[in-house]
Design an enzyme around this catalytic site. Structure first.
Site, PDB file in Angstrom:
ATOM      1  N   TRP A  10     -34.707  -6.006 -25.069  1.00 25.07           N
ATOM      2  CA  TRP A  10     -34.356  -7.201 -25.865  1.00 25.07           C
ATOM      3  C   TRP A  10     -32.890  -7.198 -26.302  1.00 25.07           C
ATOM      4  O   TRP A  10     -32.406  -8.178 -26.855  1.00 25.07           O
ATOM      5  CB  TRP A  10     -35.225  -7.263 -27.118  1.00 25.07           C
ATOM      6  CG  TRP A  10     -36.613  -7.780 -26.873  1.00 25.07           C
ATOM      7  CD1 TRP A  10     -37.197  -8.049 -25.669  1.00 25.07           C
ATOM      8  CD2 TRP A  10     -37.590  -8.100 -27.869  1.00 25.07           C
ATOM      9  NE1 TRP A  10     -38.472  -8.510 -25.851  1.00 25.07           N
ATOM     10  CE2 TRP A  10     -38.746  -8.545 -27.193  1.00 25.07           C
ATOM     11  CE3 TRP A  10     -37.614  -8.040 -29.263  1.00 25.07           C
ATOM     12  CZ2 TRP A  10     -39.905  -8.945 -27.878  1.00 25.07           C
ATOM     13  CZ3 TRP A  10     -38.764  -8.422 -29.927  1.00 25.07           C
ATOM     14  CH2 TRP A  10     -39.889  -8.877 -29.247  1.00 25.07           C
ATOM     15  N   HIS A  95     -26.794   2.707 -21.609  1.00 28.92           N
ATOM     16  CA  HIS A  95     -26.658   1.345 -21.072  1.00 28.92           C
ATOM     17  C   HIS A  95     -25.170   0.997 -20.960  1.00 28.92           C
ATOM     18  O   HIS A  95     -24.369   1.396 -21.816  1.00 28.92           O
ATOM     19  CB  HIS A  95     -27.382   0.351 -21.988  1.00 28.92           C
ATOM     20  CG  HIS A  95     -27.527  -1.002 -21.366  1.00 28.92           C
ATOM     21  ND1 HIS A  95     -26.483  -1.890 -21.291  1.00 28.92           N
ATOM     22  CD2 HIS A  95     -28.574  -1.588 -20.745  1.00 28.92           C
ATOM     23  CE1 HIS A  95     -26.895  -2.985 -20.665  1.00 28.92           C
ATOM     24  NE2 HIS A  95     -28.165  -2.829 -20.316  1.00 28.92           N
ATOM     25  N   GLU A 146     -27.933  -0.017 -12.493  1.00 27.22           N
ATOM     26  CA  GLU A 146     -27.567  -1.349 -12.982  1.00 27.22           C
ATOM     27  C   GLU A 146     -26.111  -1.647 -12.620  1.00 27.22           C
ATOM     28  O   GLU A 146     -25.187  -1.324 -13.398  1.00 27.22           O
ATOM     29  CB  GLU A 146     -27.729  -1.406 -14.500  1.00 27.22           C
ATOM     30  CG  GLU A 146     -29.146  -1.149 -14.967  1.00 27.22           C
ATOM     31  CD  GLU A 146     -29.457  -1.917 -16.241  1.00 27.22           C
ATOM     32  OE1 GLU A 146     -30.359  -2.748 -16.198  1.00 27.22           O
ATOM     33  OE2 GLU A 146     -28.784  -1.700 -17.250  1.00 27.22           O
ATOM     34  N   GLY A 203     -33.481  -7.630 -18.753  1.00 28.12           N
ATOM     35  CA  GLY A 203     -32.807  -7.946 -20.014  1.00 28.12           C
ATOM     36  C   GLY A 203     -33.167  -9.352 -20.479  1.00 28.12           C
ATOM     37  O   GLY A 203     -34.229  -9.588 -21.051  1.00 28.12           O
ATOM     38  N   GLY A 204     -32.300 -10.298 -20.172  1.00 26.48           N
ATOM     39  CA  GLY A 204     -32.424 -11.679 -20.652  1.00 26.48           C
ATOM     40  C   GLY A 204     -33.808 -12.291 -20.494  1.00 26.48           C
ATOM     41  O   GLY A 204     -34.309 -12.964 -21.415  1.00 26.48           O
TER      42      GLY A 204
HETATM   43  P1  PGA Z   1     -30.238  -8.787 -17.437  1.00 25.65           P
HETATM   44  O1  PGA Z   1     -29.910  -7.413 -18.157  1.00 25.65           O
HETATM   45  O2  PGA Z   1     -31.664  -8.718 -16.950  1.00 25.65           O
HETATM   46  O3  PGA Z   1     -30.052  -9.829 -18.512  1.00 25.65           O
HETATM   47  O4  PGA Z   1     -29.291  -8.938 -16.304  1.00 25.65           O
HETATM   48  C1  PGA Z   1     -30.318  -6.201 -17.594  1.00 25.65           C
HETATM   49  C2  PGA Z   1     -29.883  -5.068 -18.451  1.00 25.65           C
HETATM   50  O5  PGA Z   1     -28.834  -5.166 -19.116  1.00 25.65           O
HETATM   51  O6  PGA Z   1     -30.562  -4.028 -18.510  1.00 25.65           O
END
Ligand code: PGA
Length: 220
Positions: A10, A95, A146, A203-204
């Site tokens: 989140w 992260h 990522e 994420g989003g």
């Molecule tokens: P996102 O973020 O799905 O919004 O691209 C992924 C993350 O930062 O772990």
């Protein structure tokens, strides 16, 4: 089939009121065999989220988005592994938003890994390139690949890139690798269909209850 990990981060979003609405709207979500689902709310919501999921037997676990590099003690503003462990099973470390905005380097990240291991928290370690891989035993750590240009901008990495990166990591041992960056209900299956990809970090799209449910539904 090997089980897959779906992690939902989140980030710095949601008040307690908003989290409660999200929990009510996702309470119809059904568990699926071979799927491990973990939601990572901010620290302020760990108590609410873990209590609600436990009492209502919701089919997901709770994790923290970060951990102090120190034991409990005189470290103002930090949340220690011991404190996290009261509410969560998992922790995200390294992260890219922390590496960039809070200048987390290898040394800090290694200390955080030590704290998580000492407190028996499962670790998702985010890296965007191979050089960020710590020089240590990774068998108890899930690596989240990522790529920076895929995070938060609707630009998912192509499958070949993710598969190749996973192969390189797995050549170093029995290591779980998940993918993160613009994962959605539309593309989740494409990644999870690959034997070599052990899960996704979202994420989003985890903020909206419908997207969360759809991602789980479409996952396998
Ligand atoms: P996102 O973020 O799905 O919004 O691209 C992924 C993350 O930062 O772990």
């Amino acid at each position: 089939m090997k089980s897959k990990l779906l992690a939902f981060n989140w980030k710095s979003n949601k008040t307690k009121y908003e989290a409660k609405i999200w929990l009510i709207e996702t309470s119809s979500v059904e568990s699926k065999e071979n799927l491990e689902v973990v939601v990572f709310p901010p620290f302020t919501l760990l108590d609410t989220m873990s209590g609600y999921t436990r009492v209502n037997s919701l089919p997901f676990q709770i994790g923290a988005q970060d951990i102090s590099p120190f034991n409990s003690g005189a470290f103002t503003g930090e949340v220690s592994g011991e404190q996290i462990k009261e509410f969560a099973d998992y922790v995200i470390i390294g992260h890219s938003e922390r590496r960039t905005n809070f200048l987390e380097d290898k040394e800090i990240i290694n200390k955080k890994i030590e704290q998580a291991l000492e407190n028996e928290l499962k670790i998702i370690l985010c890296i965007s390139k191979l050089e960020e891989l710590p020089d240590r035993d990774l068998s108890k750590i899930v690596i989240a690949y990522e790529p920076l240009n895929s995070i938060g901008n609707n630009n998912p990495a192509d499958l070949e890139t993710v598969v190749n990166f996973s192969k390189v990591i797995k050549s170093k041992g029995d290591i779980k690798v998940i993918y993160g960056g613009s994962v959605s209900a539309e593309n989740v299956k494409k990644y999870l269909d690959q034997e070599i990809i052990d899960g996704v970090l979202v994420g989003g799209e985890s903020l909206d209850p419908k997207s969360f449910i759809n991602i789980i539904q479409n996952a396998i």
